[in-house]
Design an enzyme around this catalytic site. Structure first.
Site, PDB file in Angstrom:
ATOM      1  N   GLY A  72      -8.474  -4.891  -9.007  1.00 16.95           N
ATOM      2  CA  GLY A  72      -9.870  -5.285  -8.796  1.00 16.95           C
ATOM      3  C   GLY A  72     -10.752  -4.078  -8.519  1.00 16.95           C
ATOM      4  N   THR A  73     -10.223  -3.149  -7.757  1.00 15.60           N
ATOM      5  CA  THR A  73     -10.987  -1.951  -7.403  1.00 15.60           C
ATOM      6  C   THR A  73     -11.363  -1.155  -8.649  1.00 15.60           C
ATOM      7  OG1 THR A  73      -9.827  -1.872  -5.290  1.00 15.60           O
ATOM      8  CG2 THR A  73     -10.933   0.156  -5.997  1.00 15.60           C
ATOM      9  N   ASN A 151     -14.627 -12.307   0.694  1.00 18.69           N
ATOM     10  CA  ASN A 151     -13.217 -12.348   1.059  1.00 18.69           C
ATOM     11  C   ASN A 151     -12.976 -12.717   2.520  1.00 18.69           C
ATOM     12  OD1 ASN A 151     -14.498  -9.631   0.746  1.00 18.69           O
ATOM     13  ND2 ASN A 151     -12.780  -8.998   2.040  1.00 18.69           N
ATOM     14  N   HIS A 201      -3.384 -10.266  -8.159  1.00 17.18           N
ATOM     15  CA  HIS A 201      -2.586 -10.675  -6.991  1.00 17.18           C
ATOM     16  C   HIS A 201      -3.278 -11.686  -6.096  1.00 17.18           C
ATOM     17  CE1 HIS A 201      -4.164  -7.957  -3.649  1.00 17.18           C
ATOM     18  NE2 HIS A 201      -4.708  -7.368  -4.694  1.00 17.18           N
ATOM     19  N   CYS A 325     -10.438  -3.303  12.879  1.00 13.88           N
ATOM     20  CA  CYS A 325     -10.176  -2.476  14.062  1.00 13.88           C
ATOM     21  C   CYS A 325      -8.952  -1.598  13.903  1.00 13.88           C
ATOM     22  CB  CYS A 325      -9.990  -3.358  15.290  1.00 13.88           C
ATOM     23  SG  CYS A 325     -11.522  -4.124  15.810  1.00 13.88           S
TER      24      CYS A 325
HETATM   25  N1  PLP Z   1     -12.876  -7.258  -4.098  1.00 15.11           N
HETATM   26  C1  PLP Z   1     -12.582  -8.239  -3.239  1.00 15.11           C
HETATM   27  C2  PLP Z   1     -13.633  -9.256  -2.880  1.00 15.11           C
HETATM   28  C3  PLP Z   1     -11.306  -8.315  -2.669  1.00 15.11           C
HETATM   29  O1  PLP Z   1     -11.021  -9.279  -1.798  1.00 15.11           O
HETATM   30  C4  PLP Z   1     -10.342  -7.347  -3.035  1.00 15.11           C
HETATM   31  C5  PLP Z   1      -8.984  -7.349  -2.446  1.00 15.11           C
HETATM   32  O2  PLP Z   1      -8.791  -7.464  -1.266  1.00 15.11           O
HETATM   33  C6  PLP Z   1     -10.700  -6.344  -3.948  1.00 15.11           C
HETATM   34  C7  PLP Z   1     -11.980  -6.338  -4.455  1.00 15.11           C
HETATM   35  C8  PLP Z   1      -9.753  -5.276  -4.379  1.00 15.11           C
HETATM   36  O3  PLP Z   1      -8.805  -5.746  -5.302  1.00 15.11           O
HETATM   37  P1  PLP Z   1      -7.490  -4.868  -5.602  1.00 15.11           P
HETATM   38  O4  PLP Z   1      -6.639  -4.953  -4.399  1.00 15.11           O
HETATM   39  O5  PLP Z   1      -6.837  -5.514  -6.785  1.00 15.11           O
HETATM   40  O6  PLP Z   1      -7.952  -3.501  -5.903  1.00 15.11           O
END
Ligand code: PLP
Length: 400
Positions: A72-73, A151, A201, A325
């Site tokens: 996702g990143t 999230n 994932h 934290c």
């Molecule tokens: N964006 C959101 C809203 C997420 O919750 C996450 C993962 O926690 C990510 C991006 C990042 O995804 P990845 O872990 O596949 O890089």
């Protein structure tokens, strides 16, 4: 292994057994490189095409609009950099205060290289204002990036309307849909969303595979240069096993979305109602906004989220703290701070995030174990004894 009560599905999910089965041949017999000219590679290429179709069906888009990435990143970075490189004369980005660090920290870095970033605030229900968005977007805005669902709280943003607003001023629109994919019905063909990120994932596929959707006709500049994979839009030999896995996960999500949402929502509501009725001085963050069916972010006044998590963990219950934290700082989550959750509550936040693998028996186990933990922590809490608390608004922090 002792029994795990897993309530941390927004962090990651269990790979579905069907998904694990789907990827196995690509780790053994079908190891060909999909770019190879020979029959062996071509065979693998066909499986990538099938996975792409399955993903396109989940998103309601065309297969050729799907680019596989590593996570996702990477999808978020690719989308935002692509917009900035496509419109080099534009130096402004609009996003929100409550994005995942994948977007927030990228924007903070971009600020150091000459970009101006507007971070839209949220109200006490965790919701953005479309009027504020309209005022923020200018002719200088290259991209508006707003997450589909948060999230931490599960709050759902009106991204389809936001995309239209971005377009009125000529900006591209990207959404981080990492938490939304597989949980919210999507038909991207009918939206103005230009780019969308998701991550395997979070929908019962493995970690380390993502998707970037890019609408046909959208200007696009690749993030990784190299070979011609993914139609020249993302170089690097394809992660075939995980692409196949994600295709299967998408197919399962598409088939079961409404049924699973109903099931998970009933469990989430049982958990939430049970906690509120048995523990005093609690609040559900974002409850007045539209929310993902699986997420519950609850604050317990006068206790520390980390302590709750440790005690829960001793009982086999895995949840997450709303706060960051871990680095030793006592700052609560940037999301809850942006929502102006009072400090006495914000410190004591726990996120329960469910999936279709949770059961009512597991929820009832949490409802049995949690109240004595909170009671015990409140008895020893220095906060409950009147110690001062302090903190800063997350948005103010970004600006200074
Ligand atoms: N964006 C959101 C809203 C997420 O919750 C996450 C993962 O926690 C990510 C991006 C990042 O995804 P990845 O872990 O596949 O890089």
């Amino acid at each position: 292994m002792e029994k795990v009560y897993y309530f941390d599905n927004n962090a990651t999910t269990k790979p579905a057994p069907e998904v694990v089965k789907e990827m196995q041949p690509f780790l053994t017999d079908l190891y060909g490189n999909p770019s190879s000219m020979h029959f062996f590679g071509g065979q693998v290429q066909a499986h990538i095409a099938k996975a792409r179709e399955r993903m396109a069906s989940l998103l309601g888009c065309f297969p050729e609009e799907i680019i596989y990435t590593s996570c996702g990143t990477e999808s978020d970075s690719t989308a935002i950099y692509s917009a900035l490189r496509s419109f080099p004369e534009k130096k402004h980005i609009v996003t929100t205060c409550v994005e995942h660090p994948a977007v927030l920290n990228l924007c903070k870095n971009l600020e150091k290289t000459g970009y101006r970033v507007t971070y839209l605030k949220v109200d006490e229900n965790g919701m953005i204002s479309l009027d504020e968005l309209e005022q923020a977007v200018t002719k200088d805005t290259a991209v508006v990036s707003i997450m589909w669902a948060n999230n931490e709280t599960g709050v759902i943003f009106p991204v389809e309307e936001a995309a239209k607003i971005a377009h009125k001023k000529g900006a591209l629109f990207h959404t981080d849909a990492v938490q939304a994919a597989g949980k919210i019905e999507m038909n991207l063909k009918e939206t103005e969303i230009d780019m969308l990120s998701l991550s395997g994932h979070k929908l019962h596929a493995p970690k380390g595979i993502g998707v970037l959707y890019v609408k046909k006709g959208t200007m696009f500049m690749p993030f990784l240069a190299g070979g011609h994979q993914e139609n020249g839009r993302r170089a690097g030999t394809e992660n075939v096993p995980y692409i196949a896995a994600l295709g299967k996960a998408a197919e399962l999500a598409k088939e079961n979305l409404s049924k699973e949402n109903e099931y998970v929502l009933a469990l989430r509501d049982r958990l939430e109602k049970g906690i509120i009725s048995s523990i005093k001085n609690t609040r559900v963050n974002g409850a007045a906004s539209p929310r993902l069916p699986n997420t519950s972010n609850i604050s317990f006044e006068f206790v520390e989220g980390e302590s709750i998590l440790l005690f829960l963990s001793e009982k086999g219950i895995c949840a997450s703290s709303g706060s960051a934290c871990t680095s030793g700082s006592l700052e609560p989550s940037h999301v809850l701070m942006s929502m102006k959750v009072p400090m006495t509550f914000a410190h004591g936040s726990v996120r329960f995030s469910l999936s279709v693998y949770n059961t009512q028996q597991e929820v009832d186990y949490v409802l049995k174990e949690l109240p004595p933990i909170i009671e015990r922590l409140r008895e020893i809490s220095p906060f409950a004894q009147g110690k001062p608390l302090f903190g800063m608004d997350a948005c103010d922090k970004h600006h200074h």
